[in-house]
Design a protein around this motif. Structure first.
Motif, PDB file in Angstrom:
ATOM      1  N   VAL A 224       0.855  -1.154   0.098  1.00  0.00           N
ATOM      2  CA  VAL A 224       0.001  -0.048   0.192  1.00  0.00           C
ATOM      3  C   VAL A 224       0.940   1.091   0.012  1.00  0.00           C
ATOM      4  O   VAL A 224       1.912   1.206   0.485  1.00  0.00           O
ATOM      5  N   SER A 225       0.362   2.125  -0.803  1.00  0.00           N
ATOM      6  CA  SER A 225       1.333   3.514  -0.916  1.00  0.00           C
ATOM      7  C   SER A 225       0.811   4.131   0.432  1.00  0.00           C
ATOM      8  O   SER A 225      -0.307   4.627   0.666  1.00  0.00           O
ATOM      9  N   LYS A 226       1.358   4.591   1.303  1.00  0.00           N
ATOM     10  CA  LYS A 226       1.306   5.173   2.667  1.00  0.00           C
ATOM     11  C   LYS A 226       2.069   6.257   2.920  1.00  0.00           C
ATOM     12  O   LYS A 226       3.135   6.749   2.258  1.00  0.00           O
ATOM     13  N   ARG A 227       1.313   7.328   3.636  1.00  0.00           N
ATOM     14  CA  ARG A 227       1.967   8.598   3.908  1.00  0.00           C
ATOM     15  C   ARG A 227       3.254   8.286   4.790  1.00  0.00           C
ATOM     16  O   ARG A 227       3.146   7.727   5.829  1.00  0.00           O
ATOM     17  N   PRO A 228       4.467   8.886   4.444  1.00  0.00           N
ATOM     18  CA  PRO A 228       5.652   8.631   5.235  1.00  0.00           C
ATOM     19  C   PRO A 228       5.304   9.457   6.615  1.00  0.00           C
ATOM     20  O   PRO A 228       4.695  10.206   7.047  1.00  0.00           O
ATOM     21  N   ASN A 229       6.051   8.750   7.623  1.00  0.00           N
ATOM     22  CA  ASN A 229       6.278   9.215   9.162  1.00  0.00           C
ATOM     23  C   ASN A 229       7.467   9.636   9.412  1.00  0.00           C
ATOM     24  O   ASN A 229       7.802   9.790  10.643  1.00  0.00           O
ATOM     25  N   PHE A 230       8.303  10.168   8.677  1.00  0.00           N
ATOM     26  CA  PHE A 230       9.455  10.683   8.716  1.00  0.00           C
ATOM     27  C   PHE A 230       9.930  12.061   7.775  1.00  0.00           C
ATOM     28  O   PHE A 230       9.024  12.181   6.876  1.00  0.00           O
ATOM     29  N   THR A 231      10.773  12.722   8.090  1.00  0.00           N
ATOM     30  CA  THR A 231      11.215  13.809   7.023  1.00  0.00           C
ATOM     31  C   THR A 231      12.451  13.516   6.485  1.00  0.00           C
ATOM     32  O   THR A 231      13.456  12.923   7.317  1.00  0.00           O
ATOM     33  N   GLN A 232      12.540  13.809   5.280  1.00  0.00           N
ATOM     34  CA  GLN A 232      13.659  13.519   4.529  1.00  0.00           C
ATOM     35  C   GLN A 232      14.734  14.597   4.833  1.00  0.00           C
ATOM     36  O   GLN A 232      14.488  15.693   5.320  1.00  0.00           O
ATOM     37  N   GLN A 233      16.112  14.119   4.761  1.00  0.00           N
ATOM     38  CA  GLN A 233      17.157  15.063   5.504  1.00  0.00           C
ATOM     39  C   GLN A 233      17.838  15.597   3.954  1.00  0.00           C
ATOM     40  O   GLN A 233      17.916  15.031   2.997  1.00  0.00           O
ATOM     41  N   ALA A 234      18.047  17.002   4.152  1.00  0.00           N
ATOM     42  CA  ALA A 234      18.808  17.574   3.010  1.00  0.00           C
ATOM     43  C   ALA A 234      20.205  17.243   3.050  1.00  0.00           C
ATOM     44  O   ALA A 234      20.789  16.796   4.089  1.00  0.00           O
ATOM     45  N   ARG A 235      20.876  17.147   1.791  1.00  0.00           N
ATOM     46  CA  ARG A 235      22.082  16.801   1.600  1.00  0.00           C
ATOM     47  C   ARG A 235      22.966  17.990   1.277  1.00  0.00           C
ATOM     48  O   ARG A 235      22.601  18.895   0.588  1.00  0.00           O
ATOM     49  N   ALA A 236      24.082  18.020   1.956  1.00  0.00           N
ATOM     50  CA  ALA A 236      25.139  19.303   1.627  1.00  0.00           C
ATOM     51  C   ALA A 236      25.522  18.964  -0.079  1.00  0.00           C
ATOM     52  O   ALA A 236      26.112  18.193  -0.644  1.00  0.00           O
ATOM     53  N   THR A 237      25.015  20.253  -0.700  1.00  0.00           N
ATOM     54  CA  THR A 237      25.209  20.184  -2.131  1.00  0.00           C
ATOM     55  C   THR A 237      25.936  21.449  -2.776  1.00  0.00           C
ATOM     56  O   THR A 237      26.010  22.599  -2.222  1.00  0.00           O
ATOM     57  N   VAL A 238      26.775  21.144  -3.675  1.00  0.00           N
ATOM     58  CA  VAL A 238      27.329  22.174  -4.538  1.00  0.00           C
ATOM     59  C   VAL A 238      27.198  22.000  -5.972  1.00  0.00           C
ATOM     60  O   VAL A 238      26.733  21.030  -6.470  1.00  0.00           O
TER      61      VAL A 238
END
Length: 764
Positions: A224-238
């Motif tokens: 089943v496609s469920k709503r995630p219970n976590f927050t994605q983490q941003a990556r250090a980007t250049v």
């Protein structure tokens, strides 16, 4: 050299011989011990295969092997579905089946816009193995149009961070991407020889009777496609301009020495300047094309660049639920994932192409970085937890997952269809329409070449989508419906198997796709009296029956009727709002750099929607890999090429168990978009105030269809309001123009037409 020195050197050489002999004995002993340990590992891997719930990726990670190595030791762990393997084996053993004959066309007569009612008993064709759609040319789409976005079994990821293809360190698994037209010039590469295959009829699968047919009206248990219970983490980007050696870090730009521009040298330069960087976007320079002329294909050149040896960097093998592993080999939008050789488990750094998000089109590295900032700000206004992930497809699916309702019927998530039904949709639900119409259907010399492009086209078709378990409609059941019920069924979210006849006197473009073999999976018959069997969405079938020129004869052989839902509506509304904000900023901002950055960011929103939608398609995985020369190749592979050290191959790998696999949504949107290329209504509220599309142009004036745009021989009086789906005048090449005989020739003319229109400063 004198005799004394000579004698001393001989003595030293004897001492060195003794040391080498001792070292060789040590190495032999170590090799013997290594062989024993390797053998013990192989026995343990084979033993683990006896557990019913054993999975190759988990065992690969624990053992330090690739998934391919695990499968070679324990074939029972091969993630390829048994049905797919059996079908492939049967296909290799069986003699080629002749293509079905096209029935002789009956004399076509004008009919009322109603359906032909078939006899209750309709012969069912034998079920066919789902066929992956042949690559199609995708027009005017930034970067690699990854409409088939899949995840292989060689790495794990967080929900929503599904990659077009994932490679393990040694098995280097990748996924083929259909129909990418790149935006960057590359060195000429000798094309690999391809067999000439003439297009002919291709038989599509149908819905079988009995117990086998029940699987086509079912969902996958526990998926089943469920709503995630976590927050994605941003990556250090250049952001790196590899041509000029300019690196954008936060609010500063630094010049760096990239050496020979190998991945290792790029990472060394970046990490020395910006320690802790996790993602590098190449905005210009395409270093993966360096030395491409030495290889038979561009893909081989990119693979060689990604795997260039480095003392300090190795291929990332991944760890944790959101750490993708290995490289993704693509001709123009590759992804390299690397980890420090001294500490491979300490984290990874990606090298990616800016073209995945938008075509920089000469924008400098600062502008590209500013575009990313504006993109994030625009999305953040509509998602409190929006994070820009590695690719538009990952970002699109992650953002969609955060719109899954928390109340109502679908609060628990959207069920994933059965594998059989997904296979049917993959085999029968085509993507965008790409067709070059040749003389004598159009003039040899075109009076002009006028290009129209539908603005943010797919965003217009997200307001309704199929949900839940479909209901099968047989030919007899459809024939028993009243005309009102038939029309309602076609206007609902549905997918139909039909026999089509082009009406007598028809002199315009084709309306419905017909399956063929060869380079193109679909053609659009338009010869009066021509008959073919196909699958199409309800929107296209309804248009064929009710178009204003002449109704086509349609015989329904069967179909699938879904419940009408709105799983993509909220996602689409938020993306359209972000796109509108950025589009307005690109026109009104007082600073030219900011206007350019806002425009590029609006293109990135388009990619998020486009790639995110393609991600739902989840086509059967076509994985590729490399094996050192001399070692046994995996079973069932097709050899793509080889160099002095490795053989490159590919093979079908079936479906992954992905909770976000919804090909029914992608197929429904694509069908609606194809219908709108032919006939689109302009509405003001509920009132229709105008029409556009190929059927509203003169017969013989349509030259080209390209996914979300068309080319004609004359301008049209179609209004442009700047709204999703509107037809924008994109190019006008003054004639006379020799008709293009190929896709490549058309693209050249299209470029000239855009340049001419821009030079005239048309106010559109």
């Amino acid at each position: 050299m004198d005799r004394k020195t000579y004698t001393a050197e001989l003595a030293g050489l004897r001492e060195l011989r003794i040391e080498i002999t001792a070292a060789e004995k040590t190495v032999a002993a170590a090799q013997k011990e290594l062989d024993k340990l390797t053998d013990r590992r192989a026995r343990r891997v084979a033993g683990l295969a006896g557990y019913e719930g054993a999975q190759a990726p988990a065992i690969a990670k624990a053992s330090g092997l690739s998934v391919g190595d695990v499968v070679r030791i324990a074939p029972l762990l091969d993630p390829t579905p048994a049905a797919v393997r059996a079908a492939k084996a049967d296909g290799q053993a069986a003699a080629p089946t002749p293509a079905p004959e096209v029935p002789e066309a009956e004399p076509a007569v004008a009919v009322a816009p109603t359906l032909t009612r078939p006899a209750p008993a309709v012969e069912q064709l034998a079920p066919a193995v789902p066929v992956t759609e042949a690559p199609t040319e995708v027009e005017d789409q930034v970067g690699a149009e990854q409409l088939a976005v899949l995840q292989t079994g060689s790495a794990t990821s967080a929900p929503g961070e599904t990659e077009p293809g994932v490679q393990a360190a040694s098995d280097r698994t990748t996924t083929s991407i259909p129909g990418a037209i790149g935006q960057h010039p590359v060195a000429p590469v000798a094309a690999a020889p391809r067999p000439v295959v003439e297009a002919g009829p291709r038989e599509l699968p149908t819905l079988p009777e009995g117990p086998a047919g029940a699987r086509f009206e079912a969902v996958t248990t526990g998926l089943v496609s469920k709503r995630p219970n976590f927050t994605q983490q941003a990556r250090a980007t250049v952001f790196l301009d590899a041509a000029a050696g300019m690196l954008a870090i936060r609010d500063q730009v630094v010049r760096v020495d990239l050496g020979a521009r190998t991945p290792g040298e790029i990472l060394d330069a970046v990490q020395a300047t910006a320690p802790g960087t996790e993602r590098v976007y190449i905005t210009a320079g395409a270093p993966w094309h360096d030395g491409a002329e030495r290889y038979s294909t561009l893909k081989d050149a990119v693979a060689a660049w990604l795997n260039a040896p480095s003392e300090r960097w190795t291929t990332a093998v991944g760890s944790g639920r959101d750490k993708l592993a290995g490289h993704f080999v693509h001709q123009r939008q590759p992804v390299g994932r690397y980890a420090p050789a001294s500490a491979p488990d300490s984290g990874s750094t990606e090298i990616r192409s800016m073209g995945e998000w938008f075509d920089p089109d000469g924008a400098d590295v600062v502008t590209c970085r500013q575009a990313f900032t504006l993109l994030w700000q625009a999305l953040r206004r509509h998602w409190d937890d929006a994070v820009l992930m590695g690719s538009p497809s990952q970002t699109g699916r992650d953002l969609w997952s955060r719109t899954i309702p928390t109340t109502g019927k679908w609060a628990g998530g959207y069920p994933v269809l059965s594998e059989e039904l997904r296979g049917l949709l993959h085999a029968t639900g085509g993507q965008g329409r790409t067709e070059l119409i040749l003389p004598p259907r159009v003039p040899e010399q075109l009076p002009a070449l006028v290009e129209y492009d539908r603005t943010f086209a797919y965003a217009k078709h997200l307001w309704k989508s199929p949900v839940g378990t479909p209901r099968r409609i047989t030919a007899a059941a459809f024939a028993a419906m009243s005309e009102v019920e038939q029309t309602k069924a076609l206007m609902s979210c549905s997918h139909w198997n039909v026999r089509v006849t082009v009406p007598a006197g028809w002199n315009h473009v084709g309306l419905l796709p017909a399956p063929v073999t060869g380079d193109r999976a679909w053609v659009y018959p338009s010869t009066p009296g021509e008959t073919f069997v196909t699958w199409a969405g309800g929107a296209e079938i309804h248009l064929a029956l009710s178009n204003h020129l002449a109704p086509w004869r349609i015989e329904v052989l069967g179909g699938l009727l879904f419940e009408d839902g709105k799983p993509l509506d909220e996602w689409g509304k938020r993306l359209k709002a972000a796109w509108a904000d950025l589009t307005n900023l690109s026109k009104l901002h007082g600073d030219e750099r900011q206007r350019t950055a806002a425009y590029l960011a609006s293109r990135a929103v388009r990619s998020v929607l486009l790639f995110g939608l393609g991600g739902f398609a989840q086509r059967p995985r076509l994985v590729s890999g490399t094996t050192p020369i001399g070692e046994a190749l995996p079973t069932g592979v097709e050899i793509l090429g080889q160099d002095e050290s490795v053989v490159t191959w590919q093979r079908q790998a079936g479906f992954s168990r992905d909770p976000y696999a919804h090909p029914e949504w992608a197929a429904y949107v694509w069908s609606g978009a194809r219908a709108a290329l032919l006939d689109m209504k302009y509405r003001q509220g509920k009132e229709v105030i105008g029409y556009a599309g190929a059927l509203h142009a003169k017969p013989g004036s349509v030259v080209y269809f390209g996914t979300d745009g068309i080319a004609l021989t004359e301008r049209q009086m179609w209004p442009y309001r700047g709204e999703p789906g509107d037809y924008l005048l994109k190019g006008h090449l003054t004639g006379p123009v020799e008709h293009p005989t190929s896709q490549e020739e058309y693209l050249k003319l299209r470029g000239l037409g855009r340049a001419e229109l821009a030079a005239k400063g048309a106010d559109q």
